[in-house]
Design a protein around this motif. Sequence first.
Motif, PDB file in Angstrom:
ATOM      1  N   SER A  56     -12.574  83.463 -59.584  1.00  0.00           N
ATOM      2  CA  SER A  56     -13.935  84.009 -59.694  1.00  0.00           C
ATOM      3  C   SER A  56     -14.699  83.899 -58.381  1.00  0.00           C
ATOM      4  O   SER A  56     -15.683  84.616 -58.161  1.00  0.00           O
ATOM      5  N   GLY A  57     -14.270  82.990 -57.517  1.00  0.00           N
ATOM      6  CA  GLY A  57     -14.953  82.784 -56.245  1.00  0.00           C
ATOM      7  C   GLY A  57     -16.153  81.860 -56.333  1.00  0.00           C
ATOM      8  O   GLY A  57     -16.741  81.500 -55.298  1.00  0.00           O
ATOM      9  N   ALA A  58     -16.530  81.447 -57.553  1.00  0.00           N
ATOM     10  CA  ALA A  58     -17.722  80.619 -57.719  1.00  0.00           C
ATOM     11  C   ALA A  58     -17.571  79.260 -57.058  1.00  0.00           C
ATOM     12  O   ALA A  58     -18.547  78.697 -56.545  1.00  0.00           O
ATOM     13  N   THR A  59     -16.373  78.734 -57.041  1.00  0.00           N
ATOM     14  CA  THR A  59     -16.166  77.385 -56.502  1.00  0.00           C
ATOM     15  C   THR A  59     -16.524  77.296 -55.020  1.00  0.00           C
ATOM     16  O   THR A  59     -16.887  76.224 -54.533  1.00  0.00           O
ATOM     17  N   ARG A  60     -16.423  78.413 -54.307  1.00  0.00           N
ATOM     18  CA  ARG A  60     -16.731  78.384 -52.879  1.00  0.00           C
ATOM     19  C   ARG A  60     -18.236  78.251 -52.620  1.00  0.00           C
ATOM     20  O   ARG A  60     -18.644  77.899 -51.514  1.00  0.00           O
ATOM     21  N   VAL A  69     -19.189  67.989 -61.527  1.00  0.00           N
ATOM     22  CA  VAL A  69     -19.745  68.138 -62.874  1.00  0.00           C
ATOM     23  C   VAL A  69     -18.958  69.174 -63.670  1.00  0.00           C
ATOM     24  O   VAL A  69     -18.610  68.954 -64.835  1.00  0.00           O
ATOM     25  N   VAL A  70     -18.654  70.310 -63.057  1.00  0.00           N
ATOM     26  CA  VAL A  70     -17.909  71.365 -63.757  1.00  0.00           C
ATOM     27  C   VAL A  70     -16.511  70.876 -64.121  1.00  0.00           C
ATOM     28  O   VAL A  70     -16.034  71.104 -65.252  1.00  0.00           O
ATOM     29  N   MET A 118     -25.135  69.825 -66.527  1.00  0.00           N
ATOM     30  CA  MET A 118     -24.885  71.241 -66.261  1.00  0.00           C
ATOM     31  C   MET A 118     -26.174  71.970 -65.881  1.00  0.00           C
ATOM     32  O   MET A 118     -26.218  72.739 -64.909  1.00  0.00           O
ATOM     33  N   GLY A 119     -27.229  71.754 -66.657  1.00  0.00           N
ATOM     34  CA  GLY A 119     -28.464  72.486 -66.421  1.00  0.00           C
ATOM     35  C   GLY A 119     -29.167  72.079 -65.145  1.00  0.00           C
ATOM     36  O   GLY A 119     -29.672  72.934 -64.401  1.00  0.00           O
ATOM     37  N   LEU A 120     -29.200  70.782 -64.858  1.00  0.00           N
ATOM     38  CA  LEU A 120     -29.976  70.303 -63.726  1.00  0.00           C
ATOM     39  C   LEU A 120     -29.191  70.296 -62.415  1.00  0.00           C
ATOM     40  O   LEU A 120     -29.774  70.491 -61.352  1.00  0.00           O
ATOM     41  N   LEU A 171     -29.512  83.074 -72.785  1.00  0.00           N
ATOM     42  CA  LEU A 171     -29.342  81.979 -71.828  1.00  0.00           C
ATOM     43  C   LEU A 171     -28.169  82.286 -70.906  1.00  0.00           C
ATOM     44  O   LEU A 171     -27.221  81.497 -70.799  1.00  0.00           O
ATOM     45  N   PRO A 172     -28.211  83.426 -70.247  1.00  0.00           N
ATOM     46  CA  PRO A 172     -27.046  83.829 -69.447  1.00  0.00           C
ATOM     47  C   PRO A 172     -26.791  82.891 -68.274  1.00  0.00           C
ATOM     48  O   PRO A 172     -27.714  82.338 -67.678  1.00  0.00           O
ATOM     49  N   VAL A 173     -25.518  82.695 -68.005  1.00  0.00           N
ATOM     50  CA  VAL A 173     -25.078  81.893 -66.861  1.00  0.00           C
ATOM     51  C   VAL A 173     -24.075  82.736 -66.081  1.00  0.00           C
ATOM     52  O   VAL A 173     -23.616  83.782 -66.564  1.00  0.00           O
ATOM     53  N   PRO A 174     -23.722  82.332 -64.860  1.00  0.00           N
ATOM     54  CA  PRO A 174     -22.676  83.053 -64.130  1.00  0.00           C
ATOM     55  C   PRO A 174     -21.391  83.158 -64.955  1.00  0.00           C
ATOM     56  O   PRO A 174     -21.075  82.276 -65.755  1.00  0.00           O
ATOM     57  N   THR A 175     -20.660  84.242 -64.751  1.00  0.00           N
ATOM     58  CA  THR A 175     -19.429  84.477 -65.518  1.00  0.00           C
ATOM     59  C   THR A 175     -18.474  83.294 -65.442  1.00  0.00           C
ATOM     60  O   THR A 175     -17.789  82.978 -66.415  1.00  0.00           O
ATOM     61  N   ALA A 176     -18.466  82.607 -64.319  1.00  0.00           N
ATOM     62  CA  ALA A 176     -17.553  81.474 -64.147  1.00  0.00           C
ATOM     63  C   ALA A 176     -17.885  80.309 -65.070  1.00  0.00           C
ATOM     64  O   ALA A 176     -17.062  79.401 -65.238  1.00  0.00           O
ATOM     65  N   LEU A 177     -19.073  80.324 -65.685  1.00  0.00           N
ATOM     66  CA  LEU A 177     -19.467  79.247 -66.593  1.00  0.00           C
ATOM     67  C   LEU A 177     -19.575  79.715 -68.049  1.00  0.00           C
ATOM     68  O   LEU A 177     -20.063  78.973 -68.897  1.00  0.00           O
ATOM     69  N   ALA A 178     -19.114  80.920 -68.329  1.00  0.00           N
ATOM     70  CA  ALA A 178     -19.260  81.468 -69.678  1.00  0.00           C
ATOM     71  C   ALA A 178     -18.458  80.698 -70.718  1.00  0.00           C
ATOM     72  O   ALA A 178     -18.736  80.789 -71.917  1.00  0.00           O
ATOM     73  N   TRP A 179     -17.489  79.920 -70.305  1.00  0.00           N
ATOM     74  CA  TRP A 179     -16.663  79.135 -71.222  1.00  0.00           C
ATOM     75  C   TRP A 179     -17.394  77.922 -71.767  1.00  0.00           C
ATOM     76  O   TRP A 179     -17.010  77.376 -72.803  1.00  0.00           O
ATOM     77  N   PHE A 180     -18.431  77.451 -71.071  1.00  0.00           N
ATOM     78  CA  PHE A 180     -19.015  76.160 -71.406  1.00  0.00           C
ATOM     79  C   PHE A 180     -19.583  76.122 -72.825  1.00  0.00           C
ATOM     80  O   PHE A 180     -19.231  75.236 -73.621  1.00  0.00           O
ATOM     81  N   ALA A 181     -20.473  77.033 -73.147  1.00  0.00           N
ATOM     82  CA  ALA A 181     -21.129  76.982 -74.462  1.00  0.00           C
ATOM     83  C   ALA A 181     -20.139  77.099 -75.622  1.00  0.00           C
ATOM     84  O   ALA A 181     -20.223  76.307 -76.577  1.00  0.00           O
TER      85      ALA A 181
END
Length: 205
Positions: A56-60, A69-70, A118-120, A171-181
């Motif tokens: 996803s490239g988010a980690t960079r 945390v992730v 996650m939120g903060l 409560l949208p988040v980046p696609t790379a975090l869509a698995w969390f909820a």
Amino acid sequence: MRADLRISWEVPATPPGLAGRLERFMGPGKSRSESVVETLGLLGCALLLAAGLWTSGATRDWSTAQLVVVALAGLDLIGGVLTNATNAAKRWYHRADPGARRARLLFVSAHLIHLAAMGLVVLSGDLAWTLTNAALLIGGAVGVEFTPVHLKRPAAMALLMAAVVVNLFWLPVPTALAWFAPLFFLKLLVCHLVPEAPLERRRDA
């Protein structure tokens, strides 16, 4: 009645000290096959999640704290879904004990730390995401816990779906975090709070 299956609510004895506390936390009397499925499931799903996050490239773009945390959240949720679905965990957390309900609700409440982290940290101080999910968690947990036992499973599924839909649209988040909820509410509202019969195959069947 299934002649080839039996239900066993007997909780085996645990050793004293730290080893016993850890065994009770995970569920006493876990079978070797349960441990194998847990381990393979954790490794496989963790690798899939890591690969998805990397591609996803988010980690960079994340800081070291955000990455930690992730990673910890992903491992805890994947492992927690699997552990809480075992016969050993069902026997322990839903045993006939006056303190079992309190223990379940305390377990769920401890996961407010996950939401705060996650939120903060990861979502850079998104209070709306954090507080709304905290309300969904506590409200959902109370709803499942105090629903009559024959309705707990469908009630938990309904509350899980509601929480996931709220997260997707409001409560949208980046696609790379869509698995969390989905994993977060699956672990706690369904796997942890729903009492299910610890089924085993009869050895004489």
